[in-house]
Design a protein around this motif. Structure first.
Motif, mmCIF file in Angstrom:
data_model
loop_
_atom_site.group_PDB
_atom_site.id
_atom_site.type_symbol
_atom_site.label_atom_id
_atom_site.label_comp_id
_atom_site.label_asym_id
_atom_site.label_seq_id
_atom_site.Cartn_x
_atom_site.Cartn_y
_atom_site.Cartn_z
ATOM 1 N N ALA A 187 -36.265 28.766 -21.353
ATOM 2 C CA ALA A 187 -37.243 27.535 -21.666
ATOM 3 C C ALA A 187 -37.815 28.213 -19.982
ATOM 4 C CB ALA A 187 -36.883 26.351 -21.792
ATOM 5 N N GLN A 188 -39.834 27.002 -19.854
ATOM 6 C CA GLN A 188 -40.330 26.871 -18.615
ATOM 7 C C GLN A 188 -40.827 25.808 -18.962
ATOM 8 O OE1 GLN A 188 -43.329 30.562 -19.451
ATOM 9 N NE2 GLN A 188 -42.920 30.740 -17.412
ATOM 10 N N THR A 189 -40.517 25.082 -17.349
ATOM 11 C CA THR A 189 -40.891 23.274 -17.575
ATOM 12 C C THR A 189 -41.632 23.277 -16.254
ATOM 13 O OG1 THR A 189 -39.753 21.356 -18.149
ATOM 14 C CG2 THR A 189 -38.423 23.756 -17.646
ATOM 15 N N GLN A 190 -41.978 21.884 -15.773
ATOM 16 C CA GLN A 190 -42.405 21.748 -14.397
ATOM 17 C C GLN A 190 -40.634 20.448 -14.184
ATOM 18 O OE1 GLN A 190 -44.973 18.673 -13.764
ATOM 19 N NE2 GLN A 190 -45.680 20.588 -12.033
ATOM 20 N N ARG A 191 -39.658 20.599 -15.383
ATOM 21 C CA ARG A 191 -38.563 19.399 -15.203
ATOM 22 C C ARG A 191 -37.207 19.815 -16.055
ATOM 23 N NH1 ARG A 191 -39.871 12.555 -13.853
ATOM 24 N NH2 ARG A 191 -37.967 12.524 -12.866
ATOM 25 N N VAL A 192 -36.757 19.686 -15.568
ATOM 26 C CA VAL A 192 -34.636 19.664 -16.283
ATOM 27 C C VAL A 192 -34.000 19.564 -16.214
ATOM 28 C CG1 VAL A 192 -35.019 21.834 -14.918
ATOM 29 C CG2 VAL A 192 -33.698 22.121 -17.104
ATOM 30 N N LYS A 193 -32.823 19.059 -16.370
ATOM 31 C CA LYS A 193 -31.854 18.222 -16.944
ATOM 32 C C LYS A 193 -31.051 18.061 -17.173
ATOM 33 C CE LYS A 193 -32.520 13.614 -18.190
ATOM 34 N NZ LYS A 193 -32.259 12.138 -19.006
ATOM 35 N N PHE A 194 -29.262 18.088 -16.392
ATOM 36 C CA PHE A 194 -28.541 18.978 -16.782
ATOM 37 C C PHE A 194 -27.054 18.002 -17.296
ATOM 38 C CE2 PHE A 194 -30.036 22.120 -15.032
ATOM 39 C CZ PHE A 194 -30.187 23.169 -15.338
ATOM 40 N N GLU A 195 -27.232 17.251 -18.428
ATOM 41 C CA GLU A 195 -26.176 15.986 -18.508
ATOM 42 C C GLU A 195 -24.737 16.570 -18.382
ATOM 43 O OE1 GLU A 195 -27.442 14.060 -21.872
ATOM 44 O OE2 GLU A 195 -29.447 12.853 -20.555
ATOM 45 N N PHE A 196 -23.245 16.793 -17.768
ATOM 46 C CA PHE A 196 -22.188 17.043 -18.152
ATOM 47 C C PHE A 196 -21.384 15.764 -19.220
ATOM 48 C CE2 PHE A 196 -23.935 18.662 -14.273
ATOM 49 C CZ PHE A 196 -23.638 19.936 -14.079
ATOM 50 N N HIS A 197 -20.987 16.897 -20.575
ATOM 51 C CA HIS A 197 -20.414 16.503 -20.965
ATOM 52 C C HIS A 197 -18.969 15.791 -20.454
ATOM 53 C CE1 HIS A 197 -22.289 17.607 -24.417
ATOM 54 N NE2 HIS A 197 -22.021 19.315 -23.802
ATOM 55 N N LYS A 198 -18.714 14.768 -20.902
ATOM 56 C CA LYS A 198 -17.758 13.995 -20.398
ATOM 57 C C LYS A 198 -15.648 15.087 -20.268
ATOM 58 C CE LYS A 198 -19.763 9.062 -20.480
ATOM 59 N NZ LYS A 198 -19.690 7.808 -21.025
ATOM 60 N N GLY A 199 -15.204 15.102 -19.603
ATOM 61 C CA GLY A 199 -13.531 15.891 -19.541
ATOM 62 C C GLY A 199 -14.220 17.225 -20.243
ATOM 63 N N ALA A 200 -15.291 17.690 -19.926
ATOM 64 C CA ALA A 200 -15.367 19.213 -20.540
ATOM 65 C C ALA A 200 -14.772 20.265 -19.331
ATOM 66 C CB ALA A 200 -16.941 19.631 -20.639
ATOM 67 N N ALA A 201 -14.768 19.425 -18.024
ATOM 68 C CA ALA A 201 -13.653 20.517 -17.330
ATOM 69 C C ALA A 201 -13.835 19.968 -15.594
ATOM 70 C CB ALA A 201 -14.873 21.903 -16.879
ATOM 71 N N ASP A 202 -13.041 19.951 -15.354
ATOM 72 C CA ASP A 202 -12.736 19.136 -13.768
ATOM 73 C C ASP A 202 -13.556 19.278 -12.911
ATOM 74 O OD1 ASP A 202 -11.314 21.950 -13.525
ATOM 75 O OD2 ASP A 202 -9.579 20.368 -12.516
ATOM 76 N N CYS A 203 -13.948 21.100 -12.742
ATOM 77 C CA CYS A 203 -15.022 20.882 -11.649
ATOM 78 C C CYS A 203 -16.514 22.319 -12.358
ATOM 79 C CB CYS A 203 -14.369 21.865 -10.990
ATOM 80 S SG CYS A 203 -13.634 23.312 -11.006
ATOM 81 N N THR A 204 -17.225 22.587 -11.759
ATOM 82 C CA THR A 204 -17.664 23.683 -12.451
ATOM 83 C C THR A 204 -18.591 24.459 -10.372
ATOM 84 O OG1 THR A 204 -19.887 24.492 -13.799
ATOM 85 C CG2 THR A 204 -20.259 22.141 -11.930
ATOM 86 N N TYR A 205 -19.393 25.723 -10.938
ATOM 87 C CA TYR A 205 -19.710 26.313 -9.235
ATOM 88 C C TYR A 205 -21.627 26.028 -9.954
ATOM 89 C CZ TYR A 205 -14.630 27.672 -9.114
ATOM 90 O OH TYR A 205 -13.555 27.619 -8.908
ATOM 91 N N MET A 206 -22.166 25.860 -8.361
ATOM 92 C CA MET A 206 -23.560 25.740 -8.488
ATOM 93 C C MET A 206 -24.147 26.247 -6.937
ATOM 94 S SD MET A 206 -24.323 21.218 -9.331
ATOM 95 C CE MET A 206 -23.576 20.944 -10.515
ATOM 96 N N ARG A 207 -25.508 26.682 -7.115
ATOM 97 C CA ARG A 207 -25.515 27.465 -6.115
ATOM 98 C C ARG A 207 -27.085 27.966 -5.743
ATOM 99 N NH1 ARG A 207 -25.414 33.932 -5.335
ATOM 100 N NH2 ARG A 207 -25.872 34.084 -7.824
#
Length: 499
Positions: free
Chosen positions: A381-401
């Motif tokens: 996509a190309q967009t001016q606004r994006v949102k990430f909604e994490f699923h409950k209990g899917a993982a205990d952590c993730t990596y961001m940069r």
């Protein structure tokens, strides 16, 4: 030799700022009106020994009082003091001060994180005439310098190399780029542990541009832990951030092994192989898939969110502002402006069009297609606004940069918890670009394109399709970074352990 020295001294006068402007009680000299008055910030710990060597050279060729070591001088304090002095002198009728304010340029030498730090400071100070910023590539990836024509190889530190760089600064052109605000909220419950980002160094409440808001901050929401920050190049989650995190951890534990750019890049590739990202479908669990971790939504016009369909093979997602990632590669590529079967279009990436390019990657082999002339990731996509909604209990952590600075982000494990990351267009800042600049401005595009609504491409694409846009954010929620007080440099902090 004498004529050559005289010529270089005449040239350097174009950058000179007199002491009475820089130092309280400094000598009030009647001087040449400089064409390109310049303040220099150098991260002396970047590039192995290069940062320290570069600091010495700049202090020799310019007024030492206009060259600052970022390990000793906070840039927000330096610039606030400088602009305060210029304003005071202007009120007293000082014509040189008025001209310097109008023509001032800033050089920052360091990695992408250091450059982002300066961009955040300039954004937060809300200067009447914000200076354009030139970047000296002293990091490993050097995506920001490469995007604006300053190169990606660590530079020479001798006098001749510095003079050549200053010549490019003198000839450089201003270029506006979009800046982006990021907001992360996690519902706080007694059952879950800390949700502070786990950095590869001990930063209790912040990581680069990312910090916990205070109780008095307008972004604070009762019952939630809220973080906010800003970026200019990219924000990513998944496999690329995990490899970057491992690299930063190793570099903090064994700094003696990371003395030059080539060694750093080789080690980076080895870490990627060791973690199995070249065969992610075989060695990485399905919980690493982006679709397993979260929903991805983009804002359409009239304020409605549209969910993107993320293919199950996508293990890394990238929100890209500049056409330079992972050492100067362009994940979006240059799609032709054609309509696709869903009625959307994709456009080439512009750095000032108010749009982020959202790109997905399956594994490291997928990333290698960027080396091909027309290679690109999966355009989402190309967009001016994006949102990430994490699923409950899917993982205990993730990596961001974010702009080269990775962290390990705990995720809520409680069924009553939820977490969102939202990115919105914030405004623009000025960079200084050379004639070799690869970034493109929409102002100079050969054809115009409409910005009426976001565009998306829900399945892995074939490279021929589509564009998109927006829905404007409202309210003061997206108006500030807090960068001047809260930006931190990863390179400058020692650690005793890694979480």
């Amino acid at each position: 030799m004498k004529n050559q020295h005289s010529s270089s001294e005449t040239f350097l006068k174009e950058f000179y700022i007199p002491d009475y402007i820089l130092v309280p009680g400094g000598k009030h000299e009647v001087l040449h009106d400089p064409t390109c008055p310049t303040i220099v910030f150098i991260n002396s710990k970047s590039g192995g020994q290069l940062g320290g060597q570069l600091l010495v050279t700049y202090q020799c060729v310019l007024n030492p009082n206009q060259v600052f070591d970022l390990g000793e001088h906070a840039p927000d304090q330096v610039l606030r003091k400088l602009y305060g002095t210029l304003e005071s002198l202007k009120h007293k009728g000082d014509e040189l001060a008025a001209k310097i304010e109008q023509k001032l340029r800033v050089i920052v030498a360091g990695g992408d994180g250091t450059a982002g730090w300066l961009l955040g400071v300039v954004s937060d100070l809300k200067l009447s005439h914000p200076p354009p910023i030139a970047t000296v590539p002293l990091g490993t990836g050097n995506n920001l310098p490469f995007a604006f024509g300053w190169g990606k190889k660590n530079p020479g530190t001798d006098r001749a190399s510095v003079l050549k760089f200053l010549e490019q600064v003198l000839e450089g052109k201003d270029m506006e780029i979009d800046s982006w605000h990021i907001l992360m909220r996690m519902k706080s419950t007694p059952k879950q542990g800390s949700c502070d980002p786990i950095a590869p160094l001990e930063l209790p409440h912040s990581l680069h541009a990312f910090n916990r808001v205070s109780d008095t901050d307008e972004l604070n929401m009762s019952g939630y832990d809220t973080f906010r920050g800003g970026f200019w190049n990219y924000f990513s989650m998944g496999m690329d951030a995990q490899v970057s995190y491992a690299f930063h951890c190793e570099r903090k534990l064994h700094p003696e092994k990371f003395k030059n750019q080539l060694t750093n890049q080789t080690t980076y590739a080895k870490i990627g192989c060791a973690q199995g990202w070249f065969a992610a479908s075989l060695f990485q669990p399905s919980s690493k898939n982006i679709a397993q971790l979260m929903k991805v939504k983009i804002m359409q016009r009239h304020g409605e969110w549209k969910e993107l369909k993320i293919h199950h093979s996508i293990r890394s997602i990238l929100c890209l502002n500049l056409p330079s990632f992972s050492g100067g590669l362009n994940p979006w590529g240059t799609p032709k402006r054609n309509w696709n079967k869903t009625g959307d279009i994709l456009t080439p990436p512009y750095v000032d069009d108010g749009l982020l390019e959202i790109v997905g990657f399956r594994d490291a082999w997928h990333g290698l297609v960027l080396l091909a002339p027309k290679g690109h990731g999966t355009r989402l996509a190309q967009t001016q606004r994006v949102k990430f909604e994490f699923h409950k209990g899917a993982a205990d952590c993730t990596y961001m940069r974010m702009d080269g600075e990775p962290w390990k982000q705990p995720l809520p494990t409680d069924d009553d918890s939820d977490m969102t990351v939202e990115i919105s267009h914030h405004g623009r800042v000025k960079m200084l670009a050379t004639e070799n600049c690869i970034s493109k401005s929409v102002k100079y595009a050969s054809s115009t394109h409409s910005h009426d609504q976001p565009h998306s491409h829900d399945q892995p694409d074939d490279g021929d399709d589509s564009d998109d846009e927006h829905g404007t954010p409202s309210g003061e929620e997206w108006r500030k970074f807090g960068a001047a007080e809260t930006f931190k440099m990863l390179e400058d902090v020692d650690i005793s352990r890694i979480s």
